[in-house]
Design a protein around this motif. Structure first.
Motif, PDB file in Angstrom:
ATOM      1  N   GLN A  57      30.789 -12.211  13.034  1.00 46.64           N
ATOM      2  CA  GLN A  57      31.969 -13.418  13.644  1.00 46.64           C
ATOM      3  C   GLN A  57      33.302 -12.728  14.650  1.00 46.64           C
ATOM      4  O   GLN A  57      33.838 -14.264  15.116  1.00 46.64           O
ATOM      5  CB  GLN A  57      33.200 -12.931  12.461  1.00 46.64           C
ATOM      6  N   GLU A  58      32.236 -11.892  15.580  1.00 41.88           N
ATOM      7  CA  GLU A  58      32.563 -11.669  17.372  1.00 41.88           C
ATOM      8  C   GLU A  58      31.473 -12.858  17.983  1.00 41.88           C
ATOM      9  O   GLU A  58      31.667 -12.638  18.814  1.00 41.88           O
ATOM     10  CB  GLU A  58      32.379  -9.562  17.488  1.00 41.88           C
ATOM     11  N   GLY A  59      30.507 -13.804  17.333  1.00 45.58           N
ATOM     12  CA  GLY A  59      30.331 -14.052  18.037  1.00 45.58           C
ATOM     13  C   GLY A  59      28.751 -13.116  18.271  1.00 45.58           C
ATOM     14  O   GLY A  59      28.045 -13.532  19.241  1.00 45.58           O
ATOM     15  N   VAL A  60      28.388 -12.101  17.579  1.00 48.10           N
ATOM     16  CA  VAL A  60      26.424 -11.734  17.989  1.00 48.10           C
ATOM     17  C   VAL A  60      25.791 -12.506  17.515  1.00 48.10           C
ATOM     18  O   VAL A  60      26.486 -12.810  16.632  1.00 48.10           O
ATOM     19  CB  VAL A  60      26.604 -10.538  17.651  1.00 48.10           C
ATOM     20  N   ILE A  61      24.572 -12.336  18.143  1.00 51.69           N
ATOM     21  CA  ILE A  61      23.644 -13.863  17.724  1.00 51.69           C
ATOM     22  C   ILE A  61      22.736 -12.537  17.638  1.00 51.69           C
ATOM     23  O   ILE A  61      21.791 -11.663  18.147  1.00 51.69           O
ATOM     24  CB  ILE A  61      23.029 -14.542  19.112  1.00 51.69           C
ATOM     25  N   PHE A  62      22.006 -12.710  16.857  1.00 48.48           N
ATOM     26  CA  PHE A  62      20.642 -11.963  15.959  1.00 48.48           C
ATOM     27  C   PHE A  62      19.743 -12.588  16.314  1.00 48.48           C
ATOM     28  O   PHE A  62      18.885 -13.554  15.939  1.00 48.48           O
ATOM     29  CB  PHE A  62      20.749 -11.565  14.505  1.00 48.48           C
ATOM     30  N   GLU A  63      18.676 -10.943  16.928  1.00 47.47           N
ATOM     31  CA  GLU A  63      17.860 -11.809  17.561  1.00 47.47           C
ATOM     32  C   GLU A  63      16.283 -11.247  15.948  1.00 47.47           C
ATOM     33  O   GLU A  63      16.471 -10.361  15.786  1.00 47.47           O
ATOM     34  CB  GLU A  63      16.788 -11.348  18.857  1.00 47.47           C
ATOM     35  N   SER A  64      15.116 -11.635  16.358  1.00 49.88           N
ATOM     36  CA  SER A  64      13.694 -10.752  15.882  1.00 49.88           C
ATOM     37  C   SER A  64      13.354 -10.288  16.913  1.00 49.88           C
ATOM     38  O   SER A  64      12.709 -10.202  18.006  1.00 49.88           O
ATOM     39  CB  SER A  64      12.931 -12.006  14.953  1.00 49.88           C
ATOM     40  N   PRO A  65      11.972  -8.893  15.807  1.00 48.30           N
ATOM     41  CA  PRO A  65      11.789  -8.550  16.802  1.00 48.30           C
ATOM     42  C   PRO A  65      11.020  -8.941  17.628  1.00 48.30           C
ATOM     43  O   PRO A  65      10.114 -10.024  17.263  1.00 48.30           O
ATOM     44  CB  PRO A  65      11.203  -7.178  15.497  1.00 48.30           C
ATOM     45  N   GLY A  66      10.519  -8.638  18.963  1.00 48.25           N
ATOM     46  CA  GLY A  66       9.291  -8.708  19.836  1.00 48.25           C
ATOM     47  C   GLY A  66       9.916 -10.122  20.454  1.00 48.25           C
ATOM     48  O   GLY A  66       9.081 -10.710  21.326  1.00 48.25           O
TER      49      GLY A  66
END
Length: 508
Positions: free
Chosen positions: A111-120
């Motif tokens: 909701q706060e706009g954090v983008i999730f990444e995958s490892p590596g």
């Protein structure tokens, strides 16, 4: 290890296992504090500590796993985004499989706009937050998490661990294959005992405790078997000396040791016993060490003995014996220990006295309640007929078995030394520093213990106070000499300074 309190005024009076901390958490929720509220408090406490140490942080990289520890990390990421701090969130495991409060925290971050990444996808940048695995780890870290740990450790970036560095066993302080090396760790609700012993202090960095507003009544419902030892409280039990006191009131310590080539160890122990307050101190050693001992400390009565038969008459005067500093493992050494064991006097055994005891030289001594044994992990392994690795894998279990097998009070030395006496909880020493990794430190400790024991305290009280005085003196002395240059004898002036400040209780 330095323990900082984030949100309470009283130092924690108990140290908990992972299961016990879980019970505290459940009791807090059952009392009416919502689980997501506790999680958000944890994330806020960690984020505040991050900003306190890195007020100008330009970027935060949060590593999140797949459990409640990850939920705390998602909250930190959300708070960073609210502050317009660029944040990267690296998700190890599928975020969509999170449940309960952790899923709510994930949604909060999104909701706060954090983008999730995958490892590596890219190496971590800025301040790293370790929220991979919490206290529930059972076996070795799985490959995906081990890779993430390697990325964190190889980054060269500052690291904050949430609750516990990933890969560290919360109950024992052992490493479960591999573990994160943090600059500081913020732990919640209960201080986990594994953070403060074995590998814990090296991997945690500075330790910060936040109780998250859990009321004291909750803590009263969960009993723990391990307590942190506090020098101020222990010193308060020492009686003040009466105005008309004389040296006979404070016992007579005899140090037995100093085989050929090892004279310095017994001299350091004798001097430390005198400085700890014994009324009289004598030293039984090889004849060639008599002159150096008298030159170093003329207050000590020194006798040169070449056999157990020569030692026997000297044992009529002491009230406490310290055996082991520089003792060696020669036939002379064995005779010295045999006479000491047969004397019936209270004992402090260290160094080669422990190695001879483990080897049944002389014949196996009986379990007794009036001695203090001070093994380091290698000596403990010999006493229990196991390996140093096994001792360090479960120091709490090791000291419990040592006390059960040998009786008396045991000090299992090392980072986060442990102390256990007859029928007592385990005490954990939180003071100390790497400068203590030098020769003679154990000899000074054994002398301190002998000096305190001669003054009439119980073996448990002496072991606790002596272990704390020893480490606190080292922390005081390291300010003058530094960790690389610290010597065992540097602790003696610091010991005197600590005892000079003792509050004490009045005696009649």
């Amino acid at each position: 290890m330095k323990l900082t309190l984030a949100d309470r005024t009283a130092t924690p009076s108990a140290l908990y296992t992972a299961q016990q901390t879980g019970e505290l958490d459940k009791l807090a929720i059952d009392s009416g504090i919502a689980g997501i509220r506790l999680m958000k408090r944890a994330g806020r406490a960690a984020f505040d500590q991050l900003l306190a140490r890195h007020p100008n942080v330009e970027q935060v990289t949060v590593y999140c796993g797949a459990g409640n520890n990850a939920g705390d990390g998602y909250v930190v990421a959300a708070l960073a985004a609210q502050q317009r701090i660029p944040v990267r969130l690296i998700a190890v495991g599928d975020p969509e499989k999170l449940s309960g409060e952790a899923a709510e925290a994930r949604d909060y971050a999104r909701q706060e706009g954090v983008i999730f990444e995958s490892p590596g996808e890219a190496p971590p940048t800025g301040v790293i937050v370790d929220a991979l695995l919490g206290t529930g780890i059972k076996g070795e870290v799985r490959p995906a998490y081990a890779e993430a740990i390697e990325q964190i450790n190889a980054s060269g970036r500052p690291v904050m661990a949430i609750d516990i560095p990933t890969g560290l066993n919360a109950d024992t302080g052992a490493v479960m294959g591999t573990a994160v090396r943090a600059g500081f760790t913020v732990t919640f609700i209960g201080v986990k005992r594994g953070l403060l012993t074995a590998r814990g202090p090296a991997l945690c960095g500075e330790l910060v405790f936040a109780d998250l507003g859990v009321p004291e009544s909750i803590y009263a419902q969960v009993s723990a078997e391990v307590m942190p030892l506090t020098l101020a409280q222990l010193l308060a039990t020492l009686p003040r000396r009466a105005t008309d006191a004389h040296k006979g009131d404070f016992g007579h310590v005899m140090v037995i040791g100093g085989d050929t080539g090892f004279g310095g160890a017994s001299i350091m122990a004798a001097e430390s016993a005198a400085r700890a307050g014994a009324g009289l101190v004598s030293l039984a050693t090889r004849p060639e060490h008599v002159a150096p001992a008298l030159t170093r400390r003329p207050e000590i009565m020194v006798c040169g003995v070449t056999s157990g038969q020569e030692l026997e008459p000297w044992l009529a005067r002491p009230t406490v014996l310290v055996v082991g500093p520089g003792l060696g493992q020669s036939p002379w050494s064995e005779q010295m220990l045999q006479q000491a064991l047969q004397s019936g006097l209270p004992l402090v055994l260290d160094a080669d006295a422990l190695n001879l005891l483990a080897a049944n030289r002389p014949a196996a001594a009986e379990k007794r309640d009036d001695w203090i044994l001070t093994p380091h992990p290698g000596e403990a392994a010999r006493l229990l007929d196991t390996t140093t690795v096994e001792i360090q894998a479960d120091r709490f279990g090791a000291i419990t078995e040592l006390q059960k097998r040998y009786g008396g009070a045991i000090i299992l030395k090392g980072a986060g030394s442990l102390v256990k006496g007859p029928g007592s909880d385990i005490g954990l020493v939180t003071a100390g520093n790497p400068g203590m990794a030098s020769g003679g430190m154990g000899d000074v400790l054994s002398g301190i213990l002998g000096g305190l024991l001669a003054q009439g305290e119980t073996v448990t009280d002496v072991a606790r106070l002596g272990a704390c005085l020893h480490t606190e003196a080292a922390d005081l002395a390291v300010g003058d000499w530094g960790e690389r240059s610290l010597l065992a004898t540097d602790l003696v002036p610091a010991l005197c300074q600590l005892l000079q400040a003792e509050p004490g209780v009045a005696t009649s």
